[in-house]
Design an enzyme around this catalytic site. Structure first.
Site, mmCIF file in Angstrom:
data_model
loop_
_atom_site.group_PDB
_atom_site.id
_atom_site.type_symbol
_atom_site.label_atom_id
_atom_site.label_comp_id
_atom_site.label_asym_id
_atom_site.label_seq_id
_atom_site.Cartn_x
_atom_site.Cartn_y
_atom_site.Cartn_z
ATOM 1 N N ASN A 101 54.262 49.783 3.200
ATOM 2 C CA ASN A 101 55.168 50.640 2.408
ATOM 3 C C ASN A 101 56.165 51.284 3.358
ATOM 4 O O ASN A 101 55.801 51.622 4.485
ATOM 5 C CB ASN A 101 54.399 51.781 1.729
ATOM 6 N N HIS A 504 87.506 70.268 -20.884
ATOM 7 C CA HIS A 504 88.285 69.893 -19.691
ATOM 8 C C HIS A 504 88.201 68.403 -19.394
ATOM 9 O O HIS A 504 88.355 67.995 -18.247
ATOM 10 C CB HIS A 504 87.812 70.729 -18.495
#
Ligand code: M6R
Length: 609
Positions: A101, A504
């Protein structure tokens, strides 16, 4: 992300390895494999891309026998998901099998050196490079070889090795990525994650960085990087095997949503009294002198941090900066005197969050962690005394639910406790919050009763391909989490905007057929939110509002649909409102036929950056 298991004992290894891999499958993976040492000493490897079912089919056709083995579920980093890139990888002789891993950062260099020396590598993974190196370096002792190998590797890794020439022994080494081991009556087990061991033992040994372990059927021996034996205590895991199972629920996600009342209760009852804030890892003087709090985390934990900003500013009157950990770690943050850094993580293994914490500590910033996993890398890096635990229990579904709620709860508790220490929170207000926290599990149970109504709403809105989430203040933090939950499990396009921002730009996207989920739990901005709802509905988008009972009458005329949660303290209302959002994401995903517990491309614990 990738998962590692290992077994050595008297029973057939393949079944035990597969069972272990199944219990790790929640982490997300795209290929799987095992290696078993057979009676005649050969190392038999079976691996395939895809889900574990494919590996099981392969093992039916090509069975393996033996009582020692290692296994892996892979989430592709180096090289596409394929049979050849699946782990385990073997050295050139085929006698050494490796699962791994993490990421080896100097992999390119190591690979070129091997190829220049005549090695022929079959796939694209960094793990094959490790196997090849081990084969070439091996001189009769795998323990010694692993001690030497560590000097060559850069990056974060957890590696398990089985060597045909050394029967009766499994080896592993780690740096940065987690590894745990356990022993019971003639058998030893290895895993990258505690849930894979719970079925066998709740007494686990957590390996520290740069330690190498040798597993035999007599026990687990741990060596430091100089090869010295380190006697190690085991750690008793409070989580039970059942707590990591589905217990009749269709999915882990649904089970974990329903476990929230108990998780909230346990986190509150851990002894963290707001009126007696000695449990905080900062004393009164430090608290009074604080000038700034910085919170770094990823994903859902980051959203808990955004919510915390509002709580810390209101209750403890502290300026707060919240940042995703992947940004914080690389932007050369300016450390301030009297700053407090807080890393937040469910797993305690998220690579970016761990690195951000390390960065803060390196810069001399007082650092603490909020974590759900005892003994995890982040808890260890912060130090046990500087770690505050959420008590969510094992969270298996990739989509975080109960960890989020308990992180948010703990943040409210921290904010109030800091407020008490700093003298910014009147005792009467602290008492109100404490009472509300005490009632919160009950209110969360009541909120869960909305489930059927939410399922029906999801049927109704299942045609929506775009869903917006909005809110103000704490409800904006809530909206961010609602949008993340929906996109990760249902793959719907969903985005969160602060309600004041809609005009906006984002309002351009609003039209018939689009849904806006609005959290309206904060009375001081309710009227502003109602005005925003009118703007949304004027563009023919539909609104689903989530609000407490006390605001329902006022909200009702401004929304198409409404989910009413129980009244609670205003600073806790967004926590209750998160529950319907989680259920909304869950049912949308189910209706759309998505893999709720293991959404595509996602991993539970992101141990690479
Ligand atoms: O284990 P952590 O809390 O550090 O994980 C952080 C994120 O990876 C995680 O919250 C992720 O965003 C979840 N899939 C969200 O549901």
């Amino acid at each position: 992300m990738c998962g590692i298991v290992g077994y050595i004992g008297q029973r057939p290894a393949a079944d035990i390895l597969l069972h272990g891999l199944e219990s790790l499958s929640y982490r997300g993976y795209d290929s799987a494999g095992i290696a078993v040492r057979e009676e005649n000493g050969t190392v038999a490897v079976r691996k395939s891309s895809g889900k574990l079912e494919r590996l099981k089919q392969l093992l039916k056709v090509q069975p393996v026998s033996g009582c020692e083995g290692i296994g892996h579920t892979r989430w592709a980093t180096h090289g596409e998901p394929s049979d050849v890139n699946a782990h385990p990888h073997t050295d050139e002789s085929g006698r050494i099998a490796v699962v791994h891993n993490g990421i080896i950062e100097n992999y390119d260099l190591l690979r070129s050196r091997l190829e220049a020396a005549g090695a022929v590598l079959k796939g694209q993974t960094d793990t094959e490079v490790i196997a090849c190196l081990l084969g070439r370096m091996y001189g009769g002792s795998m323990l010694d070889t692993l001690l030497e190998l560590q000097k060559l590797l850069q990056g974060r890794y957890a590696i398990a090795v089985m060597c045909g020439q050394e029967p009766g022994r499994l080896f592993c080494v780690k740096s940065g990525s987690p590894l745990v081991a356990a022993h019971r009556e003639g058998e030893s087990f290895l895993a990258s994650d505690i849930p894979a061991l719970l079925f066998h033992s709740r007494d686990v040994l957590i390996l520290k960085d740069r330690e190498t372990a040798v597993l035999t059927n007599e026990g687990v021996q741990v060596y430091d990087e100089n090869g010295r034996l380190c006697p190690r205590e085991t750690f008793h895991v409070a989580w039970s095997q059942e707590s990591a199972e589905k217990n009749g629920y269709a999915h882990y996600m649904l089970k974990e949503i329903h476990e929230q009342p108990i998780a909230l209760e346990k986190t509150f009852e851990r002894g963290n009294d707001l009126l007696r804030p000695e449990w905080l890892p900062v004393d009164r003087e430090t608290a009074r002198n604080l000038k700034k709090v910085t919170i770094a985390a990823c994903g859902t934990a980051y959203h808990a941090g955004v919510l915390a900003k509002y709580a810390l500013e209101t209750l403890a009157r502290l300026p707060v900066e919240v940042e995703t950990a992947g940004e914080y770690r690389y932007r050369q943050p300016v450390a301030q005197k009297n700053e407090l850094f807080i890393a937040v993580s469910q797993s305690g293994e998220t690579a970016d969050t761990l690195a951000a914490l390390e960065e803060a500590r390196k810069n001399g910033v007082r650092s603490i962690a909020i974590c759900n996993t005892v003994g995890s890398s982040i808890a260890r890096a912060a130090g046990e005394a500087n770690t505050l635990y959420t008590c969510a229990g094992p969270e298996i579904a990739v989509a975080s639910t109960k960890a989020y709620l308990t992180q948010a709860e703990l943040f409210v508790m921290i904010s109030a406790a800091l407020g008490m220490l700093r003298g910014t929170l009147p005792v009467q207000r602290a008492l109100e919050i404490r009472n509300a926290l005490n009632e919160l599990p009950k209110k969360a149970r009541q909120t869960l009763l909305l489930q059927e109504q939410i399922r029906q709403l999801c049927e109704r809105f299942s045609h929506c391909e775009h869903v917006f989430f909005t809110g103000r203040g704490m409800d904006y933090a809530l909206a961010m989490e609602g949008a993340l939950k929906l996109k990760e499990v249902s793959y719907l396009f969903s985005e969160a905007y602060a309600a004041g921002e809609l005009k906006h730009g984002p309002i351009a996207l609003l039209q018939s057929g689009r849904l806006v989920v609005a959290g309206i739990t904060q009375p001081h901005v309710m009227e502003k939110m109602l005005a925003n709802l009118q703007e949304i509905r004027a563009r023919k988008a539909q609104v689903l509002a989530i609000c407490p009972e006390k605001m329902a009458d006022r909200v009702k005329p401004h929304t198409d649909e409404m989910l009413v949660i129980p009244d609670t303290d205003d600073c806790l209302a967004p926590l209750l409102a998160a529950v319907p959002m989680q259920l909304f994401a869950y049912f949308m995903a189910r209706i759309r036929g998505c893999d709720v517990d293991q959404p595509r491309n996602l991993a539970k614990s992101v141990t690479v950056e």
